[in-house]
Design a protein around this motif. Structure first.
Motif, short mmCIF file in Angstrom:
data_model
loop_
_atom_site.label_atom_id
_atom_site.label_comp_id
_atom_site.label_asym_id
_atom_site.label_seq_id
_atom_site.Cartn_x
_atom_site.Cartn_y
_atom_site.Cartn_z
N GLN A 150 4.21 1.91 -5.31
CA GLN A 150 3.62 2.61 -6.56
C GLN A 150 2.18 1.75 -6.99
O GLN A 150 2.16 0.68 -6.84
CB GLN A 150 4.55 2.51 -7.73
CG GLN A 150 5.60 3.59 -7.70
CD GLN A 150 6.60 3.49 -9.11
OE1 GLN A 150 6.11 2.65 -9.56
NE2 GLN A 150 7.40 4.68 -8.92
N ARG A 151 1.29 2.82 -7.27
CA ARG A 151 0.05 2.16 -7.61
C ARG A 151 0.22 1.86 -9.21
O ARG A 151 -0.51 2.74 -9.99
CB ARG A 151 -1.14 3.26 -7.34
CG ARG A 151 -1.13 3.59 -5.87
CD ARG A 151 -1.58 2.52 -5.11
NE ARG A 151 -1.37 2.62 -3.48
CZ ARG A 151 -2.34 3.02 -2.87
NH1 ARG A 151 -3.79 2.84 -3.38
NH2 ARG A 151 -2.17 3.02 -1.62
N PHE A 209 0.85 -3.26 -8.83
CA PHE A 209 0.06 -3.34 -7.57
C PHE A 209 -1.22 -3.95 -8.02
O PHE A 209 -1.73 -4.48 -7.19
CB PHE A 209 0.17 -1.83 -7.24
CG PHE A 209 -0.72 -1.55 -6.05
CD1 PHE A 209 -0.46 -1.67 -4.93
CD2 PHE A 209 -2.01 -1.08 -6.27
CE1 PHE A 209 -1.24 -1.66 -3.77
CE2 PHE A 209 -2.91 -0.84 -5.32
CZ PHE A 209 -2.42 -1.10 -3.83
N GLU A 210 -2.09 -3.48 -9.18
CA GLU A 210 -3.20 -3.88 -9.59
C GLU A 210 -3.38 -5.36 -9.53
O GLU A 210 -4.28 -5.89 -9.12
CB GLU A 210 -3.73 -3.09 -10.78
CG GLU A 210 -4.06 -1.81 -10.52
CD GLU A 210 -4.57 -1.11 -11.74
OE1 GLU A 210 -5.43 -1.88 -12.65
OE2 GLU A 210 -4.97 0.11 -11.71
N LEU A 247 0.89 -1.34 0.00
CA LEU A 247 -0.12 0.06 -0.11
C LEU A 247 0.91 1.18 -0.04
O LEU A 247 0.37 2.34 -0.34
CB LEU A 247 -1.05 -0.04 1.27
CG LEU A 247 -2.12 -0.90 1.05
CD1 LEU A 247 -2.92 -1.22 2.46
CD2 LEU A 247 -3.03 -0.55 0.04
N SER A 283 -3.12 -6.73 -6.06
CA SER A 283 -4.43 -6.43 -5.18
C SER A 283 -5.59 -7.46 -5.66
O SER A 283 -6.10 -7.99 -4.84
CB SER A 283 -4.86 -5.04 -5.34
OG SER A 283 -3.87 -4.18 -5.13
N THR A 322 -9.26 0.68 -3.68
CA THR A 322 -8.26 1.15 -4.48
C THR A 322 -8.64 0.87 -5.98
O THR A 322 -9.23 0.00 -6.33
CB THR A 322 -6.81 0.60 -4.22
OG1 THR A 322 -6.92 -0.80 -4.26
CG2 THR A 322 -6.30 1.19 -2.95
#
Ligand code: SF4
Ligand code: SF4
Length: 251
Positions: A189-190, A194-195, A186, A198, A251
């Motif tokens: 970097q998004r 990360f996606e 978290l 997640s 997110t």
């Protein structure tokens, strides 16, 4: 009673106190493996050496640390392969405990015939770990220590939760994601990675833990916490995991 002994789950003062009793114990069972040797709640090295001093036979529980030492990270696996190609992480863990002469029995929960066969092979005959290999396992333990793992051994002493929360299932799911480097960061970097992480975390969480048994059903009643021999702050850790899940959902 023909063999009088005890299995230990407490802290060091309690261990010392029980051991100081003027009793000829036939055995003492301790949690010992190459990780807990230095990093256990009471280091296994400490307990083992005290038992050697008293010449009390030692029984071992959790040689695989709740099966966590049966599946190690790539860094640890490479070190093991370099030293003895072909040996599994579980064989290393069993050889470590079996190499201590005061050890009389090593208890291992086995679910598959292959586990039983592998264990028998490891001990027939046992090839003791060398000093160099002990150093390698100490390094492995140091690496493992850097993982933010919750020390749940899946003993299930904490269940059933009156609110139906699958405590060990959730903690072990979290540990597996951490161990496999699949825990979404978290703070990082998004980005696409990360996606992906997640989505994978949430999908697997829902697949692994039925909705009514997930961490958001913990009401922090505190009933489970005193039952945990690993001293885990169960409601706090469940809240942490649930916060992660809820944040990932938004997110
Ligand atoms: S603190 Fe949470 S997990 Fe523990 S018994 Fe209570 S509701 Fe269940
Ligand atoms: S009692 Fe502690 S170690 Fe055992 S399953 Fe529950 S949380 Fe894990």
């Amino acid at each position: 009673i023909r063999n009088l002994g005890w299995s230990f789950h407490g802290d060091q003062p309690l261990f010392d106190k029980v051991l100081a009793e003027p009793v000829d114990w036939d055995f003492v069972m301790i949690q010992m493996n190459y990780f807990d040797w230095k990093y256990g709640r009471v280091p296994a090295e400490y307990m083992y050496n005290r038992l050697v001093e008293r010449n009390i036979p030692v029984m071992i529980m959790e040689p695989l640390l709740g099966s966590r030492l049966a599946k190690v990270s790539r860094a640890v696996s490479e070190m093991m392969q370099e030293e003895r190609p072909g040996d599994t992480p579980a064989q290393w863990a069993f050889r470590f405990v079996g190499s201590h002469p005061q050890v009389m029995v090593v208890l291992s929960g086995m679910t598959l015939m292959e586990h039983l066969q592998e264990n028998i092979k490891t001990y027939s005959p046992l090839v003791p770990v060398t000093d160099k290999q002990k150093d390698m396992l100490a390094k492995a333990a140091e690496i493992i220590r850097t993982y933010k793992i919750i020390p749940c051994t899946d003993c299930k002493y904490c269940v059933p939760c009156p609110y139906g929360v699958d405590i060990p299932g959730i903690l072990l799911y979290y540990n597996k994601a951490t161990w496999d480097s699949n825990l979404p960061d978290l703070e990082g970097q998004r980005d696409a990675e990360f996606e992906r992480a997640s989505r994978a975390f949430l999908v697997d969480y829902n697949r692994t833990i039925p909705e009514l048994e997930q961490a958001n059903h913990c009401i922090n009643c505190g009933e489970c916490e005193p039952t945990c021999p690993q001293n885990i702050k169960i409601p706090t850790d469940l809240l942490k995991i649930d916060n992660l899940v809820q944040q990932l959902k938004t997110t």
